[in-house]
Design a protein around this motif. Structure first.
Motif, PDB file in Angstrom:
ATOM      1  N   MET A   1       0.845  -1.183   0.000  1.00  0.00           N
ATOM      2  CA  MET A   1       0.000   0.000   0.000  1.00  0.00           C
ATOM      3  C   MET A   1       0.890   1.245   0.000  1.00  0.00           C
ATOM      4  O   MET A   1       1.893   1.294   0.687  1.00  0.00           O
ATOM      5  CB  MET A   1      -0.911  -0.003   1.232  1.00  0.00           C
ATOM      6  CG  MET A   1      -1.834   1.199   1.259  1.00  0.00           C
ATOM      7  SD  MET A   1      -2.874   1.344   2.732  1.00  0.00           S
ATOM      8  CE  MET A   1      -3.891  -0.082   2.587  1.00  0.00           C
ATOM      9  N   HIS A   2       0.510   2.218  -0.771  1.00  0.00           N
ATOM     10  CA  HIS A   2       1.244   3.480  -0.854  1.00  0.00           C
ATOM     11  C   HIS A   2       1.138   4.220   0.480  1.00  0.00           C
ATOM     12  O   HIS A   2       0.086   4.234   1.115  1.00  0.00           O
ATOM     13  CB  HIS A   2       0.647   4.326  -1.984  1.00  0.00           C
ATOM     14  CG  HIS A   2       1.520   5.430  -2.426  1.00  0.00           C
ATOM     15  ND1 HIS A   2       1.533   6.635  -1.791  1.00  0.00           N
ATOM     16  CD2 HIS A   2       2.417   5.514  -3.428  1.00  0.00           C
ATOM     17  CE1 HIS A   2       2.394   7.435  -2.388  1.00  0.00           C
ATOM     18  NE2 HIS A   2       2.944   6.771  -3.386  1.00  0.00           N
ATOM     19  N   ALA A   3       2.224   4.832   0.925  1.00  0.00           N
ATOM     20  CA  ALA A   3       2.279   5.490   2.246  1.00  0.00           C
ATOM     21  C   ALA A   3       1.241   6.591   2.411  1.00  0.00           C
ATOM     22  O   ALA A   3       0.788   6.842   3.527  1.00  0.00           O
ATOM     23  CB  ALA A   3       3.679   6.045   2.482  1.00  0.00           C
ATOM     24  N   VAL A   4       0.831   7.244   1.340  1.00  0.00           N
ATOM     25  CA  VAL A   4      -0.140   8.336   1.455  1.00  0.00           C
ATOM     26  C   VAL A   4      -1.479   7.835   1.993  1.00  0.00           C
ATOM     27  O   VAL A   4      -2.213   8.580   2.642  1.00  0.00           O
ATOM     28  CB  VAL A   4      -0.309   9.081   0.109  1.00  0.00           C
ATOM     29  CG1 VAL A   4      -1.078   8.262  -0.901  1.00  0.00           C
ATOM     30  CG2 VAL A   4      -0.966  10.431   0.325  1.00  0.00           C
ATOM     31  N   TRP A   5      -1.799   6.562   1.786  1.00  0.00           N
ATOM     32  CA  TRP A   5      -3.053   6.008   2.307  1.00  0.00           C
ATOM     33  C   TRP A   5      -3.101   6.035   3.828  1.00  0.00           C
ATOM     34  O   TRP A   5      -4.190   6.033   4.409  1.00  0.00           O
ATOM     35  CB  TRP A   5      -3.261   4.575   1.808  1.00  0.00           C
ATOM     36  CG  TRP A   5      -3.695   4.519   0.388  1.00  0.00           C
ATOM     37  CD1 TRP A   5      -2.936   4.128  -0.680  1.00  0.00           C
ATOM     38  CD2 TRP A   5      -4.972   4.852  -0.163  1.00  0.00           C
ATOM     39  NE1 TRP A   5      -3.663   4.195  -1.839  1.00  0.00           N
ATOM     40  CE2 TRP A   5      -4.921   4.645  -1.549  1.00  0.00           C
ATOM     41  CE3 TRP A   5      -6.156   5.313   0.401  1.00  0.00           C
ATOM     42  CZ2 TRP A   5      -6.011   4.875  -2.381  1.00  0.00           C
ATOM     43  CZ3 TRP A   5      -7.243   5.545  -0.431  1.00  0.00           C
ATOM     44  CH2 TRP A   5      -7.159   5.327  -1.805  1.00  0.00           C
ATOM     45  N   ASN A   6      -1.948   6.068   4.494  1.00  0.00           N
ATOM     46  CA  ASN A   6      -1.921   6.127   5.964  1.00  0.00           C
ATOM     47  C   ASN A   6      -2.563   7.401   6.497  1.00  0.00           C
ATOM     48  O   ASN A   6      -2.932   7.460   7.663  1.00  0.00           O
ATOM     49  CB  ASN A   6      -0.489   6.022   6.476  1.00  0.00           C
ATOM     50  CG  ASN A   6       0.124   4.671   6.201  1.00  0.00           C
ATOM     51  OD1 ASN A   6      -0.571   3.669   6.091  1.00  0.00           O
ATOM     52  ND2 ASN A   6       1.440   4.642   6.072  1.00  0.00           N
ATOM     53  N   LEU A   7      -2.674   8.421   5.653  1.00  0.00           N
ATOM     54  CA  LEU A   7      -3.238   9.705   6.067  1.00  0.00           C
ATOM     55  C   LEU A   7      -4.624   9.945   5.464  1.00  0.00           C
ATOM     56  O   LEU A   7      -5.095  11.077   5.419  1.00  0.00           O
ATOM     57  CB  LEU A   7      -2.282  10.840   5.680  1.00  0.00           C
ATOM     58  CG  LEU A   7      -0.951  10.833   6.423  1.00  0.00           C
ATOM     59  CD1 LEU A   7      -0.019  11.875   5.845  1.00  0.00           C
ATOM     60  CD2 LEU A   7      -1.156  11.063   7.910  1.00  0.00           C
ATOM     61  N   VAL A   8      -5.273   8.884   5.007  1.00  0.00           N
ATOM     62  CA  VAL A   8      -6.624   8.987   4.460  1.00  0.00           C
ATOM     63  C   VAL A   8      -7.567   8.218   5.375  1.00  0.00           C
ATOM     64  O   VAL A   8      -7.313   7.067   5.719  1.00  0.00           O
ATOM     65  CB  VAL A   8      -6.694   8.420   3.015  1.00  0.00           C
ATOM     66  CG1 VAL A   8      -8.122   8.427   2.502  1.00  0.00           C
ATOM     67  CG2 VAL A   8      -5.785   9.217   2.087  1.00  0.00           C
ATOM     68  N   SER A   9      -8.638   8.868   5.783  1.00  0.00           N
ATOM     69  CA  SER A   9      -9.640   8.230   6.631  1.00  0.00           C
ATOM     70  C   SER A   9     -10.655   7.518   5.729  1.00  0.00           C
ATOM     71  O   SER A   9     -11.661   8.086   5.319  1.00  0.00           O
ATOM     72  CB  SER A   9     -10.333   9.287   7.497  1.00  0.00           C
ATOM     73  OG  SER A   9     -11.273   8.669   8.348  1.00  0.00           O
ATOM     74  N   VAL A  10     -10.338   6.256   5.404  1.00  0.00           N
ATOM     75  CA  VAL A  10     -11.168   5.469   4.490  1.00  0.00           C
ATOM     76  C   VAL A  10     -12.446   5.056   5.203  1.00  0.00           C
ATOM     77  O   VAL A  10     -12.413   4.554   6.323  1.00  0.00           O
ATOM     78  CB  VAL A  10     -10.393   4.236   3.980  1.00  0.00           C
ATOM     79  CG1 VAL A  10     -11.277   3.362   3.115  1.00  0.00           C
ATOM     80  CG2 VAL A  10      -9.142   4.673   3.220  1.00  0.00           C
ATOM     81  N   GLY A  11     -13.568   5.288   4.519  1.00  0.00           N
ATOM     82  CA  GLY A  11     -14.864   4.929   5.082  1.00  0.00           C
ATOM     83  C   GLY A  11     -15.664   4.090   4.109  1.00  0.00           C
ATOM     84  O   GLY A  11     -15.104   3.339   3.306  1.00  0.00           O
ATOM     85  N   ALA A  12     -16.971   4.255   4.166  1.00  0.00           N
ATOM     86  CA  ALA A  12     -17.873   3.532   3.273  1.00  0.00           C
ATOM     87  C   ALA A  12     -17.566   3.895   1.816  1.00  0.00           C
ATOM     88  O   ALA A  12     -17.109   5.007   1.545  1.00  0.00           O
ATOM     89  CB  ALA A  12     -19.318   3.871   3.617  1.00  0.00           C
ATOM     90  N   PRO A  13     -17.826   2.982   0.884  1.00  0.00           N
ATOM     91  CA  PRO A  13     -17.491   3.227  -0.521  1.00  0.00           C
ATOM     92  C   PRO A  13     -18.083   4.513  -1.100  1.00  0.00           C
ATOM     93  O   PRO A  13     -17.455   5.160  -1.928  1.00  0.00           O
ATOM     94  CB  PRO A  13     -18.043   2.007  -1.251  1.00  0.00           C
ATOM     95  CG  PRO A  13     -18.098   0.944  -0.226  1.00  0.00           C
ATOM     96  CD  PRO A  13     -18.393   1.643   1.079  1.00  0.00           C
ATOM     97  N   GLU A  14     -19.273   4.897  -0.654  1.00  0.00           N
ATOM     98  CA  GLU A  14     -19.909   6.090  -1.217  1.00  0.00           C
ATOM     99  C   GLU A  14     -19.558   7.361  -0.462  1.00  0.00           C
ATOM    100  O   GLU A  14     -19.866   8.465  -0.908  1.00  0.00           O
ATOM    101  CB  GLU A  14     -21.431   5.906  -1.251  1.00  0.00           C
ATOM    102  CG  GLU A  14     -22.111   5.903   0.092  1.00  0.00           C
ATOM    103  CD  GLU A  14     -21.987   4.595   0.888  1.00  0.00           C
ATOM    104  OE1 GLU A  14     -22.417   4.591   2.049  1.00  0.00           O
ATOM    105  OE2 GLU A  14     -21.453   3.584   0.384  1.00  0.00           O
TER     106      GLU A  14
END
Length: 73
Positions: A1-14
């Motif tokens: 996984m790319h390091a920038v994803w560590n700073l993204v608050s991933v939630g529901a797909p929509e």
């Protein structure tokens, strides 16, 4: 996984997935890096547009390549 994803608050797909790291003075985070990680490099002259109009959003489903003039419409 790319390091920038560590700073993204991933939630529901929509849902919007806000970038939680530092943003620029206009409120933009790393949406371009996320776009290019998922979809590949942008063609020259194109920008990454937020379909949700949320500058902090990094959900790839909310990002689309387009021209700057289309982005301002």
């Amino acid at each position: 996984m790319h390091a920038v994803w560590n700073l993204v608050s991933v939630g529901a797909p929509e849902a919007c997935w806000p970038y939680t790291g530092r943003t620029n003075n206009s409120g933009y985070g790393k949406h371009r890096k996320i776009y290019e990680h998922v979809f590949g490099p942008l063609e020259p002259g194109l920008v990454v547009m937020h379909l949700c109009n949320n500058r902090a959003c990094c959900n790839p489903a909310h990002l689309q390549a387009g021209t700057q003039s289309a982005n301002l419409e």
